[in-house]
Scaffold this active site. Structure first.
Site, PDB file in Angstrom:
ATOM      1  N   HIS A  83      64.458  34.809  17.040  1.00  0.00           N
ATOM      2  CA  HIS A  83      63.578  34.893  18.262  1.00  0.00           C
ATOM      3  C   HIS A  83      63.601  33.331  18.626  1.00  0.00           C
ATOM      4  O   HIS A  83      63.824  32.406  17.756  1.00  0.00           O
ATOM      5  CB  HIS A  83      62.541  35.394  18.239  1.00  0.00           C
ATOM      6  CG  HIS A  83      61.372  34.818  17.112  1.00  0.00           C
ATOM      7  ND1 HIS A  83      61.776  35.536  15.863  1.00  0.00           N
ATOM      8  CD2 HIS A  83      60.377  34.472  17.104  1.00  0.00           C
ATOM      9  CE1 HIS A  83      60.640  35.148  15.138  1.00  0.00           C
ATOM     10  NE2 HIS A  83      59.732  34.455  15.915  1.00  0.00           N
ATOM     11  N   ASP A 193      60.430  38.026  12.653  1.00  0.00           N
ATOM     12  CA  ASP A 193      58.910  38.615  12.891  1.00  0.00           C
ATOM     13  C   ASP A 193      59.090  39.709  13.763  1.00  0.00           C
ATOM     14  O   ASP A 193      59.803  39.898  14.667  1.00  0.00           O
ATOM     15  CB  ASP A 193      58.210  37.360  13.636  1.00  0.00           C
ATOM     16  CG  ASP A 193      57.932  36.240  12.757  1.00  0.00           C
ATOM     17  OD1 ASP A 193      58.389  36.265  11.716  1.00  0.00           O
ATOM     18  OD2 ASP A 193      57.677  35.075  13.295  1.00  0.00           O
ATOM     19  N   HIS A 411      52.616  40.285  14.384  1.00  0.00           N
ATOM     20  CA  HIS A 411      53.370  40.365  13.196  1.00  0.00           C
ATOM     21  C   HIS A 411      52.749  41.713  12.505  1.00  0.00           C
ATOM     22  O   HIS A 411      51.981  42.182  12.785  1.00  0.00           O
ATOM     23  CB  HIS A 411      52.973  39.252  12.198  1.00  0.00           C
ATOM     24  CG  HIS A 411      53.566  38.035  12.657  1.00  0.00           C
ATOM     25  ND1 HIS A 411      54.737  37.423  12.219  1.00  0.00           N
ATOM     26  CD2 HIS A 411      52.976  37.010  13.313  1.00  0.00           C
ATOM     27  CE1 HIS A 411      54.869  36.199  12.768  1.00  0.00           C
ATOM     28  NE2 HIS A 411      53.657  35.799  13.392  1.00  0.00           N
TER      29      HIS A 411
END
Ligand SMILES: [Zn+2]
Ligand SMILES: [Zn+2]
Length: 615
Positions: A83, A193, A411
């Site tokens: 990401h 994540d 998260h």
């Protein structure tokens, strides 16, 4: 009986079992017992895969890079980026333009779209301090990098020289994914994540539907559990509104893309419902947040149902009560207001400037909503709760501003991680992306929960090597005329084993062209040796060694695959000739050895008359 492959002609049979030990190595170059500069290597079967290539937000210049010195960049086949966050992607342009890396780079479409903005911003922010050597790369490097990146969709399977990989939606931020890499039947899942909880605009991370042997999972929140979404949203709005009603300013330090859009959705919706709040402006002080809106609108199809339904009525990212500003000069600080500014950990830039300006007043608030890494002001405020603060110009002032910590961090927490592992049932778990104490407490819990099932749990330091061994069953596909009859257990097949992209195929020698596109070539070797002894002496000694000297022609002896030319009287040279392969080469070597011995050993002649020939 264990299946086996038989190789080689006639008496030179060679067998090997189908099972063998295979060693997989996993090495964090960053994110080992820390959060920041995520970058991990997978080495298996001669392939090297790099996951993520981030920079540490708590450091500057080359100090912020992963430990690239520990690896030969040229040996890396693939770089997979999960990401756009700085700690996962900010070093990509550096790695692609300043090292010898020549592999392929993959990420999702939204990740690339937003990475371009993040990288440009990273240059501006990191270039501020010339004392750290300026920025790590230039706009030209970014353009060069963008041209090299290959975009993929979720679930799209890609194969590069035998390495298969695909990715799943990871929640967390727009475009975030977790990668599964499969090499020779062994699957490793790297989560990056991820969040298993749906929020205002993102879906929860998907659960992979295939068996995973190695799970590399983030451990950011250790054994902590998150506050339920409704509760944290309520606390957040209370902190904001109560500050405004007391005449204070609210500072929201956030990274401009990701959690920022989640908070803007929440604030805009709340302001719409509460007209009495319209007198308090909400300002988003970030050119990047404004520029990313186009990408958010483009990729609404990758968000959750709620946001897609809202989009049927009007674009949810066209906020009614949010004003975008790109520079501090545009901002008039003359009334209670909410200002969202980056960076999220108050290291420098607009959020730090506003913090310095507002920190001495008790009616102001700073609301920290994201995860804060070591070595940043935000982390210090939360951990040490200092009474004074040193401004950027060096002046020390009393710290009166109210500091709130309300985590909107997307998260996984301990409950999500445990459920994820329960469903996935991996054989090995490697923890990354967590501060040492968080990681240690998570490891302890996981060991007590899964050790009795034989699941190994590792938490390597940066550059520490985790070595895992797999007992792999190999399967060879039999094709062509060899496959007319089903192979029997315990039986044997005679053919050529072809190894391509970690797959074995057995095919008849004559059919290699048809089934593998290979041409069969024969290599003939010929060797000449000076030889002055009687010819029959050599013939006698060879017959002691080999059963299959099959006859005598006018000029040579014939073994099944090796010709020995008799020395011509005028030349006094002996010639060996054979079709080269590992077995024949070995036989030729032993014949040569006999020739050389006979050439130098006259006394052997005496045995000639007492031993019969064995023809
Ligand atoms: Zn992230
Ligand atoms: Zn991260």
């Amino acid at each position: 009986m264990e299946p086996h492959i038989t190789l080689g002609p006639g008496s030179a049979k060679r067998s090997f079992p189908f099972q063998g030990d295979e060693t997989l190595e996993f090495i964090p170059l960053g994110a080992g017992n820390e959060v920041g500069r995520s970058c991990c290597l997978l080495k298996f079967k001669g392939k090297t895969i790099m996951f993520d290539c981030g920079a540490h937000p708590g450091y500057r210049g080359e100090e912020s890079l992963p430990f690239f010195d520990e690896v030969d960049a040229e040996s890396i086949d693939l770089l997979l980026v999960t990401h756009f966050h700085v700690d996962h992607a900010a070093s990509v342009p550096y790695f692609l333009t300043k090292t010898t890396f020549k592999g392929k780079v993959y990420m999702t479409y939204p990740t690339l779209a937003i990475c371009k903005l993040v990288w440009s911003d990273f240059i501006k922010v990191s270039g501020i301090s010339e004392q750290y050597g300026g920025s790590l790369y230039t706009e030209k490097d970014i353009q060069e990098t963008v041209n090299k990146i290959i975009c993929i969709d979720y679930h799209q399977e890609v194969e590069v020289e035998g390495v298969k990989f695909w990715c799943y939606n990871a929640g967390h931020v727009l475009g975030a994914c977790m990668f599964i890499v499969q090499i020779a039947g062994v699957r490793l899942l790297y989560t990056g994540d991820y969040s298993r909880q749906e929020d205002r605009h993102l879906m929860a991370a998907e659960m992979p539907s295939v068996q995973v042997h190695v799970l590399v999972v983030e451990s950011t929140y250790g054994v902590q559990t998150h506050e339920p979404r409704r509760s944290r949203e309520k606390r957040f709005l209370e902190a904001v509104v109560s500050t405004l009603q007391l005449g204070g300013r609210v500072l929201l330090p956030v990274f401009a893309i990701g959690r920022a859009q989640e908070l803007l959705l929440l604030l805009d919706e709340y302001w719409r419902k509460n007209p009495e709040l319209h007198r308090y402006p909400i300002i988003c002080l970030s050119g990047m947040a404004k520029r990313c809106i186009a990408s958010y609108q483009t990729y609404i199809n990758q968000m959750n149902n709620r946001i897609r339904h809202l989009n049927d009525i009007e674009n949810p990212f066209e906020f009614r009560h949010i004003r975008y500003m790109t520079t501090m000069a545009e901002f008039q600080d003359n009334c209670p207001c909410v200002v969202m500014a980056s960076p999220g950990m108050l290291q420098n830039g607009p959020s730090r400037d506003l913090f310095d300006r507002w920190c001495e007043y008790r009616h102001n608030s700073v609301v920290i909503t994201g995860y804060c890494v070591q070595n940043t002001l935000a982390k210090e405020l939360l951990d040490a709760q200092p009474a004074t603060h040193t401004l950027q110009d060096g002046k020390e002032v009393p710290l009166k501003i109210r500091v709130h910590y309300i985590s909107f961090s997307a998260h996984a927490d301990f409950i999500q991680t445990s459920q994820f592992i329960d469903e996935l049932r991996p054989s090995h778990i490697v923890l990354v992306h967590g501060e040492a104490n968080m990681m240690a407490s998570l490891k302890k819990q996981l060991v007590s929960k899964y050790e009795h099932m034989g699941v190994g749990v590792w938490s390597p330091q940066n550059t520490e090597n985790v070595t895992l061994t797999f007992h792999e069953s190999k399967v060879a596909k039999v094709v062509g005329s060899l496959a007319v009859e089903r192979p029997k257990t315990g039986g044997s097949l005679h053919g050529v084993v072809l190894h391509k992209n970690f797959q074995l195929t057995i095919v008849g020698v004559d059919e290699m062209g048809a089934h593998a596109g290979l041409e069969v070539s024969h290599l003939i070797q010929r060797q000449s040796i000076p030889f002055h002894q009687p010819w029959d002496v050599l013939r006698f000694h060879l017959s002691k060694l080999f059963d299959s000297i099959s006859g005598r022609c006018s000029s040579y002896f014939l073994l099944p695959f090796l010709l020995i030319y008799e020395p011509q009287t005028a030349i006094n040279m002996i010639q060996l000739e054979w079709a080269s392969n590992p077995v024949n080469d070995l036989v030729a070597d032993s014949v040569l050895s006999v020739v050389l011995q006979v050439r130098h050993s006259c006394w052997e002649c005496s045995t000639l008359l007492t031993n019969p020939y064995r023809l």
